[in-house]
Design a protein around this motif. Structure first.
Motif, PDB file in Angstrom:
ATOM      1  N   SER A  63       0.839  -1.194   0.000  1.00  0.00           N
ATOM      2  CA  SER A  63       0.000   0.000   0.000  1.00  0.00           C
ATOM      3  C   SER A  63       0.877   1.248   0.000  1.00  0.00           C
ATOM      4  O   SER A  63       2.080   1.189   0.270  1.00  0.00           O
ATOM      5  CB  SER A  63      -0.925   0.014   1.223  1.00  0.00           C
ATOM      6  OG  SER A  63      -0.157   0.035   2.426  1.00  0.00           O
ATOM      7  N   ILE A  64       0.250   2.373  -0.293  1.00  0.00           N
ATOM      8  CA  ILE A  64       0.913   3.683  -0.263  1.00  0.00           C
ATOM      9  C   ILE A  64       0.255   4.498   0.834  1.00  0.00           C
ATOM     10  O   ILE A  64      -0.982   4.558   0.924  1.00  0.00           O
ATOM     11  CB  ILE A  64       0.752   4.414  -1.613  1.00  0.00           C
ATOM     12  CG1 ILE A  64       1.338   3.574  -2.750  1.00  0.00           C
ATOM     13  CG2 ILE A  64       1.439   5.781  -1.560  1.00  0.00           C
ATOM     14  CD1 ILE A  64       0.966   4.094  -4.132  1.00  0.00           C
ATOM     15  N   ARG A  65       1.061   5.127   1.667  1.00  0.00           N
ATOM     16  CA  ARG A  65       0.490   5.977   2.711  1.00  0.00           C
ATOM     17  C   ARG A  65       1.095   7.367   2.628  1.00  0.00           C
ATOM     18  O   ARG A  65       2.313   7.520   2.692  1.00  0.00           O
ATOM     19  CB  ARG A  65       0.744   5.405   4.100  1.00  0.00           C
ATOM     20  CG  ARG A  65       0.087   6.275   5.177  1.00  0.00           C
ATOM     21  CD  ARG A  65       0.179   5.695   6.539  1.00  0.00           C
ATOM     22  NE  ARG A  65      -0.492   6.560   7.499  1.00  0.00           N
ATOM     23  CZ  ARG A  65      -0.351   6.457   8.802  1.00  0.00           C
ATOM     24  NH1 ARG A  65       0.425   5.526   9.314  1.00  0.00           N
ATOM     25  NH2 ARG A  65      -0.980   7.290   9.608  1.00  0.00           N
ATOM     26  N   GLN A  66       0.227   8.363   2.483  1.00  0.00           N
ATOM     27  CA  GLN A  66       0.674   9.749   2.445  1.00  0.00           C
ATOM     28  C   GLN A  66       0.438  10.402   3.803  1.00  0.00           C
ATOM     29  O   GLN A  66      -0.630  10.273   4.395  1.00  0.00           O
ATOM     30  CB  GLN A  66      -0.071  10.547   1.373  1.00  0.00           C
ATOM     31  CG  GLN A  66       0.407  11.988   1.265  1.00  0.00           C
ATOM     32  CD  GLN A  66      -0.405  12.789   0.255  1.00  0.00           C
ATOM     33  OE1 GLN A  66      -1.234  12.246  -0.453  1.00  0.00           O
ATOM     34  NE2 GLN A  66      -0.168  14.083   0.205  1.00  0.00           N
ATOM     35  N   VAL A  67       1.465  11.116   4.295  1.00  0.00           N
ATOM     36  CA  VAL A  67       1.354  11.886   5.532  1.00  0.00           C
ATOM     37  C   VAL A  67       1.825  13.304   5.248  1.00  0.00           C
ATOM     38  O   VAL A  67       2.458  13.568   4.217  1.00  0.00           O
ATOM     39  CB  VAL A  67       2.183  11.258   6.668  1.00  0.00           C
ATOM     40  CG1 VAL A  67       1.656   9.876   7.026  1.00  0.00           C
ATOM     41  CG2 VAL A  67       3.665  11.179   6.284  1.00  0.00           C
ATOM     42  N   ASP A  68       1.546  14.236   6.163  1.00  0.00           N
ATOM     43  CA  ASP A  68       1.989  15.605   5.934  1.00  0.00           C
ATOM     44  C   ASP A  68       3.502  15.716   6.156  1.00  0.00           C
ATOM     45  O   ASP A  68       4.135  14.824   6.732  1.00  0.00           O
ATOM     46  CB  ASP A  68       1.228  16.592   6.800  1.00  0.00           C
ATOM     47  CG  ASP A  68       1.387  16.327   8.296  1.00  0.00           C
ATOM     48  OD1 ASP A  68       2.435  15.822   8.717  1.00  0.00           O
ATOM     49  OD2 ASP A  68       0.440  16.627   9.058  1.00  0.00           O
ATOM     50  N   SER A  69       4.079  16.823   5.692  1.00  0.00           N
ATOM     51  CA  SER A  69       5.532  16.977   5.706  1.00  0.00           C
ATOM     52  C   SER A  69       6.150  16.867   7.095  1.00  0.00           C
ATOM     53  O   SER A  69       7.164  16.166   7.264  1.00  0.00           O
ATOM     54  CB  SER A  69       5.924  18.310   5.056  1.00  0.00           C
ATOM     55  OG  SER A  69       5.634  18.293   3.683  1.00  0.00           O
ATOM     56  N   PRO A  70       5.610  17.536   8.137  1.00  0.00           N
ATOM     57  CA  PRO A  70       6.220  17.398   9.463  1.00  0.00           C
ATOM     58  C   PRO A  70       6.233  15.955   9.960  1.00  0.00           C
ATOM     59  O   PRO A  70       7.239  15.490  10.511  1.00  0.00           O
ATOM     60  CB  PRO A  70       5.342  18.296  10.346  1.00  0.00           C
ATOM     61  CG  PRO A  70       4.763  19.310   9.401  1.00  0.00           C
ATOM     62  CD  PRO A  70       4.536  18.549   8.137  1.00  0.00           C
ATOM     63  N   GLN A  71       5.118  15.233   9.757  1.00  0.00           N
ATOM     64  CA  GLN A  71       5.064  13.842  10.192  1.00  0.00           C
ATOM     65  C   GLN A  71       6.029  12.981   9.386  1.00  0.00           C
ATOM     66  O   GLN A  71       6.704  12.093   9.925  1.00  0.00           O
ATOM     67  CB  GLN A  71       3.645  13.292  10.063  1.00  0.00           C
ATOM     68  CG  GLN A  71       3.491  11.877  10.618  1.00  0.00           C
ATOM     69  CD  GLN A  71       2.071  11.350  10.492  1.00  0.00           C
ATOM     70  OE1 GLN A  71       1.163  12.069  10.103  1.00  0.00           O
ATOM     71  NE2 GLN A  71       1.868  10.088  10.824  1.00  0.00           N
ATOM     72  N   TYR A  72       6.119  13.262   8.093  1.00  0.00           N
ATOM     73  CA  TYR A  72       7.035  12.502   7.241  1.00  0.00           C
ATOM     74  C   TYR A  72       8.482  12.686   7.710  1.00  0.00           C
ATOM     75  O   TYR A  72       9.235  11.708   7.841  1.00  0.00           O
ATOM     76  CB  TYR A  72       6.883  12.956   5.794  1.00  0.00           C
ATOM     77  CG  TYR A  72       7.764  12.201   4.817  1.00  0.00           C
ATOM     78  CD1 TYR A  72       7.359  10.975   4.301  1.00  0.00           C
ATOM     79  CD2 TYR A  72       8.989  12.715   4.412  1.00  0.00           C
ATOM     80  CE1 TYR A  72       8.159  10.272   3.409  1.00  0.00           C
ATOM     81  CE2 TYR A  72       9.796  12.024   3.525  1.00  0.00           C
ATOM     82  CZ  TYR A  72       9.376  10.804   3.026  1.00  0.00           C
ATOM     83  OH  TYR A  72      10.176  10.113   2.157  1.00  0.00           O
ATOM     84  N   LEU A  73       8.872  13.930   7.964  1.00  0.00           N
ATOM     85  CA  LEU A  73      10.241  14.197   8.386  1.00  0.00           C
ATOM     86  C   LEU A  73      10.546  13.554   9.735  1.00  0.00           C
ATOM     87  O   LEU A  73      11.657  13.035   9.946  1.00  0.00           O
ATOM     88  CB  LEU A  73      10.476  15.713   8.456  1.00  0.00           C
ATOM     89  CG  LEU A  73      10.496  16.434   7.116  1.00  0.00           C
ATOM     90  CD1 LEU A  73      10.552  17.942   7.323  1.00  0.00           C
ATOM     91  CD2 LEU A  73      11.668  15.974   6.263  1.00  0.00           C
ATOM     92  N   GLU A  74       9.592  13.571  10.637  1.00  0.00           N
ATOM     93  CA  GLU A  74       9.805  12.948  11.942  1.00  0.00           C
ATOM     94  C   GLU A  74       9.950  11.436  11.814  1.00  0.00           C
ATOM     95  O   GLU A  74      10.823  10.825  12.446  1.00  0.00           O
ATOM     96  CB  GLU A  74       8.655  13.308  12.883  1.00  0.00           C
ATOM     97  CG  GLU A  74       8.806  12.735  14.285  1.00  0.00           C
ATOM     98  CD  GLU A  74      10.096  13.132  14.966  1.00  0.00           C
ATOM     99  OE1 GLU A  74      10.613  12.321  15.778  1.00  0.00           O
ATOM    100  OE2 GLU A  74      10.621  14.239  14.680  1.00  0.00           O
ATOM    101  N   ARG A  75       9.119  10.828  10.990  1.00  0.00           N
ATOM    102  CA  ARG A  75       9.238   9.385  10.782  1.00  0.00           C
ATOM    103  C   ARG A  75      10.544   9.036  10.066  1.00  0.00           C
ATOM    104  O   ARG A  75      11.143   7.983  10.325  1.00  0.00           O
ATOM    105  CB  ARG A  75       8.022   8.858  10.010  1.00  0.00           C
ATOM    106  CG  ARG A  75       6.742   8.893  10.837  1.00  0.00           C
ATOM    107  CD  ARG A  75       5.576   8.233  10.122  1.00  0.00           C
ATOM    108  NE  ARG A  75       5.804   6.820   9.856  1.00  0.00           N
ATOM    109  CZ  ARG A  75       4.884   6.008   9.350  1.00  0.00           C
ATOM    110  NH1 ARG A  75       3.666   6.485   9.064  1.00  0.00           N
ATOM    111  NH2 ARG A  75       5.155   4.744   9.131  1.00  0.00           N
TER     112      ARG A  75
END
Length: 620
Positions: free
Chosen positions: A478-490
């Motif tokens: 699957s593909i999961r999109q998150v917002d930029s702050p959450q992406y950078l933290e992960r």
């Protein structure tokens, strides 16, 4: 910690941090066999070509000053400091600060004066270097740039800065303030000659500002000495910098004909699709086009037909940035190299290039694609000799592919890569995966499930054919999109199965390879070894690359590193191009011959008459 030497000179000592950059180097500093030399330019295994030049060959010393360079940015920001471990930095902060020296865009790794007017070092004992700060160098408040400012800046980088920066600079042992205008870097080894130039590349801040603001999350930048100052911030929407008419460094050789725009502005958008619409109506005027589809189809609006838009495809000798689907080896799913091979086989580049990219891209088959550093064909005798003592450290599959000609699977581009998927299925079965009730399971009995984490929805259309192929193999993908702050933290915490990563390379690779591929970086939160690679052979080659003695060795070690990285199947190479595609409203100008290794936008300028024509058009 601070201490005093017998002469009373302040010294700061630092513990080596992060990657094992120098663990294989000689522990004894060789006795100096030559007198120190003082020079105005430094080259890493390359002779500086422009030491006597009045200006850089890609500069126009008579370029007019004025106008606005406006570009887009995607996402958001909440910080003016890109060097601290928290926050999302605004675009363009590099224009606020000078570095000790500045790089050439026409040479492999050569540095010319900026804050430092010259350097002193011993060619036979490169365990130290002295940078002589230009007495004319001033911060924005009119105070002089001193050796203490350099000391405080590097203290912050090494103790409070980004982990990859700490890794990059970890060969620094101590910094000594000799006097107001001389600062001496001491290194843990005399063998890492690249570090002499590396320390010249980072922005210098005023000491008082560093001590007060380095770790403060703020939209107020630290005090700098650069050509621009922050003019205006519209929270989340735009950032504008204003050229400092009193900039101290205007007459420095590498700065002549440079920094010609009165203002540099970044306009923020939620997505590139919206940003393109903003460009069409003149909300910003210079755009780098990363989409082949848009390059081929999007530029047919009225301003283009009116002859007010220019498109240029600018070639470069730099390696093409490796863009790849990164597998996180910290997850058991990817532990077996045969599984990573299968995931690589499932990627149908030919279909993607044909249906999405108008056949404008090349499949990336090297981490240094398109340059002399790329490993091609079968290994040369010298490459084989170098790899020979490393082979016992490799997985049998990695060993096989490191010693053979590299080639990724190719399809007919019709949408069903049957042979590749059959090969992938066979590798999964060899790795102990099995099928039950039409689903794929890992050897431990858990479902073969993976998620591709993204922050930008435009990449979804690129990933969907790949996900379909994975599902044909039985993966619950699957593909999961998150917002930029959450992406950078992960990203910082390595909390993902797969991501799309970009790994830019230069023509003189060195210490930065350690924080991208080095074993120690794999365990350091915030570092850039996104795959979690831990391979002793790769570590050894990186160390040899850092300690390379000439250009021939740099090329050899880079090719061997390329072979080992590819053969490990740590990521699925995607696509790229050797050209940089730019689109701009017809008011920007540049010299006829742009630099070999970049667009050189800092050296462009605005044609006032053409700008007036553009402005008249936009008003109507």
């Amino acid at each position: 910690m601070k201490r005093r030497n017998p002469k009373g000179t302040a010294v700061i000592g630092f513990k080596a941090i992060a990657a094992l950059l120098i663990t294989t180097a000689a522990s004894v500093i060789p006795t100096a066999m030559a007198d120190p030399v003082t020079v105005s330019a430094l080259g890493h295994n390359t002779k500086a070509a422009y030491t006597s030049a009045p200006y850089m060959p890609y500069a126009n010393p008579n370029a007019p000053k004025g106008g606005v360079l406006s570009q887009s940015a995607i996402g958001t920001f909440n910080s003016a400091n890109m060097w601290m471990t928290t926050g999302i930095a605004m675009r363009g902060t590099e224009y606020l600060y000078d570095t000790l020296m500045t790089g050439s865009l026409d040479e492999s790794f050569v540095m010319y004066p900026q804050l430092a007017e010259k350097v002193t070092y011993d060619p036979e004992d490169t365990s130290w270097i002295i940078y002589h700060i230009n007495p004319k160098a001033k911060f924005w408040d009119g105070s002089a740039v001193t050796a203490e400012d350099v000391e405080a800046t590097y203290d912050a980088y090494l103790n409070k800065g980004l982990m990859q920066v700490r890794s990059y600079l970890s060969a620094i042992e101590s910094i000594e303030v000799i006097d107001t205008h001389r600062v001496k870097f001491h290194f843990a080894s005399a063998d890492n000659k690249e570090i002499l130039l590396t320390v010249a590349q980072f922005p210098i801040f005023k000491k008082a500002s560093v001590e007060k603001e380095f770790e403060t999350l703020s939209l107020k930048p630290m005090m700098g000495s650069g050509p621009y100052q922050l003019d205006h911030v519209e929270q989340g929407r735009s950032v504008t910098y204003r050229r400092d008419p009193n900039y101290w460094g205007q007459q420095v050789m590498a700065n002549k004909g440079r920094f010609n725009f009165d203002y540099i502005k970044y306009v923020y958008y939620g997505s590139d699709e919206v940003a393109l619409e903003g460009f069409k109506v003149g909300q910003y005027h210079f755009r780098q086009e990363s989409s082949a589809r848009k390059w081929a189809t999007a530029y047919n609006f009225p301003a283009v037909k009116a002859g007010l838009i220019k498109k240029e495809s600018i070639s470069s000798h730099n390696p093409v940035m490796m863009q790849a689907l990164v597998m996180n080896l910290r997850k058991p799913l990817f532990a077996d190299i045969r599984v990573r091979q299968a995931l690589t086989d499932a990627f149908d580049f030919e279909l993607m290039n044909k249906t999405l990219f108008y056949d404008q891209y090349e499949r990336l088959e090297s981490y240094f694609h398109g340059s002399e550093l790329a490993a091609t064909g079968e290994p040369s005798e010298r490459e084989k000799q170098m790899m020979a003592p490393l082979l016992d450290q490799l997985d049998p599959v990695q060993k096989k592919y490191a010693l053979s000609e590299w080639q990724l699977p190719k399809s007919d581009g019709k949408g069903y890569p049957r042979e590749a998927l059959l090969q992938a299925r066979e590798k999964l079965l060899e790795a102990g995966f099995y099928y039950q009730n039409m689903k794929l399971y890992q050897p431990n009995g858990k479902p073969a499930k993976l998620e591709i984490l993204i922050a930008d929805d435009k990449i979804t259309r690129v990933l969907l054919p790949y996900v379909r192929n994975l599902k044909k193999l039985g993966f619950d993908a699957s593909i999961r999109q998150v917002d930029s702050p959450q992406y950078l933290e992960r990203l910082r915490r390595f909390d993902y199965d797969m991501i799309i990563g970009g790994f830019p390379q230069g023509l003189s690779p060195g210490a930065e390879q350690s924080y991208m591929w080095g074993s120690q970086a794999a365990d350091e939160v915030g570092n850039q070894n996104y795959s979690g690679i831990k391979n002793e052979a790769i570590d050894e080659v990186i160390n040899k690359l850092i300690l390379a003695e000439d250009r021939e060795q740099i090329v050899l070690y880079s090719k061997v590193l390329d072979r080992l990285l590819r053969a490990g199947f740590y990521m699925v190479p995607m696509y790229g191009t050797s050209n940089t595609r730019v689109v701009y409203w017809d008011k920007y100008r540049h010299v006829d011959k742009l630099p070999d290794n970049g667009v050189g936008l800092d050296y462009w300028w605005v044609d006032g008459e053409a700008e007036s024509k553009v402005n008249r058009y936009l008003k109507h």
